[in-house]
Structure formats: structure tokens, C-alpha cells
Design an enzyme around this catalytic site. Sequence first.
Site, mmCIF file in Angstrom:
data_model
loop_
_atom_site.group_PDB
_atom_site.id
_atom_site.type_symbol
_atom_site.label_atom_id
_atom_site.label_comp_id
_atom_site.label_asym_id
_atom_site.label_seq_id
_atom_site.Cartn_x
_atom_site.Cartn_y
_atom_site.Cartn_z
ATOM 1 N N ARG A 273 36.941 -83.096 -55.686
ATOM 2 C CA ARG A 273 37.354 -83.854 -54.405
ATOM 3 C C ARG A 273 36.310 -84.720 -53.614
ATOM 4 N NH1 ARG A 273 41.871 -84.550 -53.238
ATOM 5 N NH2 ARG A 273 42.382 -82.354 -53.386
ATOM 6 N N ARG B 27 41.032 -87.008 -65.106
ATOM 7 C CA ARG B 27 39.988 -86.800 -64.055
ATOM 8 C C ARG B 27 39.587 -85.356 -64.399
ATOM 9 N NH1 ARG B 27 42.766 -85.746 -57.989
ATOM 10 N NH2 ARG B 27 44.910 -84.625 -59.093
ATOM 11 N N HIS C 43 40.256 -93.880 -57.460
ATOM 12 C CA HIS C 43 40.621 -93.141 -56.414
ATOM 13 C C HIS C 43 39.506 -93.000 -55.433
ATOM 14 C CE1 HIS C 43 42.111 -90.225 -53.531
ATOM 15 N NE2 HIS C 43 43.582 -90.076 -54.360
ATOM 16 N N GLU D 261 41.864 -97.391 -52.633
ATOM 17 C CA GLU D 261 41.808 -97.330 -54.152
ATOM 18 C C GLU D 261 42.433 -98.406 -54.903
ATOM 19 O OE1 GLU D 261 44.096 -93.592 -54.923
ATOM 20 O OE2 GLU D 261 43.613 -93.184 -52.858
HETATM 21 C C1 BG6 Z 1 46.365 -90.184 -53.092
HETATM 22 C C2 BG6 Z 1 47.646 -90.118 -52.970
HETATM 23 O O1 BG6 Z 1 45.929 -91.168 -53.675
HETATM 24 O O2 BG6 Z 1 45.734 -89.079 -53.467
HETATM 25 C C3 BG6 Z 1 48.141 -88.868 -52.023
HETATM 26 O O3 BG6 Z 1 48.598 -90.907 -52.564
HETATM 27 C C4 BG6 Z 1 47.409 -87.662 -52.707
HETATM 28 O O4 BG6 Z 1 49.365 -88.685 -51.907
HETATM 29 C C5 BG6 Z 1 45.922 -87.844 -52.621
HETATM 30 O O5 BG6 Z 1 47.540 -86.624 -51.585
HETATM 31 C C6 BG6 Z 1 45.245 -86.792 -53.078
HETATM 32 O O6 BG6 Z 1 45.487 -86.079 -54.325
HETATM 33 P P1 BG6 Z 1 44.990 -85.120 -55.130
HETATM 34 O O7 BG6 Z 1 45.941 -84.753 -56.206
HETATM 35 O O8 BG6 Z 1 43.391 -85.354 -55.607
HETATM 36 O O9 BG6 Z 1 45.194 -83.907 -53.972
#
Ligand code: BG6
Length: 293
Positions: free
Chosen positions: A67, A93, A162, A265
Site C-alpha cells: 500500500r 503488483r 498507481h 496515476e
Molecule cells: C484506484 C482505484 O486506482 O485504486 C480505486 O481507482 C481503488 O477504485 C484504489 O480503490 C485502490 O485499489 P486497491 O486494490 O489497491 O485497494
Amino acid sequence: MPNAPGDARHTEQIDFHGLPALQLRGGGGEARVFLHGGHVAAFRSERHGELLWTSAHAVYAAGKAIRGGVPICFPWFGAHASRQELPAHGFARTRAFQFEGSELQGDRVLAALSLASSDETRAFYPHDFRARLLVSVGTTLELTFEVENTGASELAYELALHTYLRVSDVRRVSLGGLQGSRFDDKVTGARGVLEPAPPLRFTGETDRVYDSTARVTLEDPDLGRRVHVDKAHSGSTVVWNPWVDKAKRMADFGDDEWPGMLCIEAANAGRHRITLSPGARHAMSTTISAESL
Ligand code: BG6
């Protein structure tokens, strides 16, 4: 392209949170990259400090996405279009990338990591491909993700780098560069919404996929800096902050961490998905840079 193990002066192979990683040092900046997910976890500019954000609750383990930093969403973005049981944002990922090598280019360091299709990836995505992540580190961070179709039939994919940016407080920053473009709003379900002229400010959960190729600029007066996200061959820009309730629902995201981050992103998602005929390749790039206010 780098294909020799990096020189220890600019590339150190380390273990971080129990996972193999690279510490890359270029002129004016330093980055940490996990082989797990080809995940850039940190980028520190000597002048402007850390530009990326990582949760204090991030989980560092095989099979889990980290995260924060720059997770690579590939070969689909968000939920899989037809198979809801497949992992959100694809499988890249959580896969182990290979370190191909690194080299100095002027005073920048360039490292190459790769991911190829295997029996494991074919269970999710029935195509043969070779993907390469190039990480170039200096006063800016430049990331390129290239995909080559190594199979005998056409393939299509979505991709997002991302990027979680560190901000002073998301309620006190503004975002320029998206004015006049249209977005799909994943919070309200509205599609094709026109972004109005004033710079974007954040007052609640934000989850938008813009049709845009433009540079995005994040103005952060409290950190005394302006951060630019430039991109190439990317038709979509995603802007995301979970705000209070969604942050609480995520196990690897602290309840009170949401003000400190904003995802911007570079992506090719939805109608901007990439289609490759056999032997063809496509590369998308993003560059993160900062200047003082
Ligand atoms: C973003 C999406 O790019 O990633 C969101 O647009 C999503 O909808 C977020 O909640 C996080 O995703 P994840 O799978 O890492 O919890």
C-alpha cells in the site's frame, strides 16, 4: 538497456521488510524498488525530500500488494471486466520481477526489471507477453512500463502506474492540468463529466478516471513545493483519495492516514486500453518532479 548487475556505487541490492529490493542512487535523488511487484516504494529528491507516500500499515509479503509507492496495475485496472474473483488491478503488483541490471546514464541511474508470462500468469490472463519496467533516478523519477506481445494472437491490456504522492494535507492542496477534460466518477457512477476551470480541490472521497494526456501539477503550499506528473503514451489519468470511510475499510491503510496522500496515476484504462498484435510492443511512461514554491 542495462543488463549487467549494477555497480554498488549507484545500485545496492538490499533486503527491506524481508523482501529483495534495490536502492538506486542518481545525481540529486534516490529510490527504493522492490522486485516484488516491480514496486517503486520511495523516491527522495535531495532538494524536495520524499515525494512518494507509503502506509505505515503496508503489508510486505508474497502475494500481497504494497500500500503506497507505485504499484503496477497490469493487465487490467480495477476489477476484472468479467471475472470478479480475479485480483483487483491485475496480478503484476504481486508477482516477482527479475532484476536485469542497471547502469549510469550521465548522472542518472537506470535500472531494468522484467516480468514474463508463465503458467501462473496464464491462469489469470491467457496471453504470452514480456514486460519491462525501467526506473530512472536523478533529480526526477522516470518510470517506463513496456509490454511486448510474445504470443501468436492479439492481446489487450490496461495499465496504471498507481503513484501515491505524499502531500501535507489533501484538503489543502490543489491540482491543475485536468481542466476541460472529461472523467468517469467511480464514486457517483457519473460518466463523461466535464472538469471545470478552477484547479481541483478535495473535499471528499475522490476516485476519477480522466481522459487526459496532460501534465498534472499538484500545488502543496504547506510543503512549499509543486509536484509535476508528466506522462507519455498514456490516455488516462486516475485521481484517487479514499477519505474517511473507505480508509477505515482497508486493513492496510491507517484510519487517519488519508489526508497525507493523493494518487495521481498515469494509465491506459477503459477505452484507452492497449491492443498489441503478435510481436508488437507499447511503452507508457511517467515522470515525477518537484519545484519549490
Ligand atoms: C484506484 C482505484 O486506482 O485504486 C480505486 O481507482 C481503488 O477504485 C484504489 O480503490 C485502490 O485499489 P486497491 O486494490 O489497491 O485497494
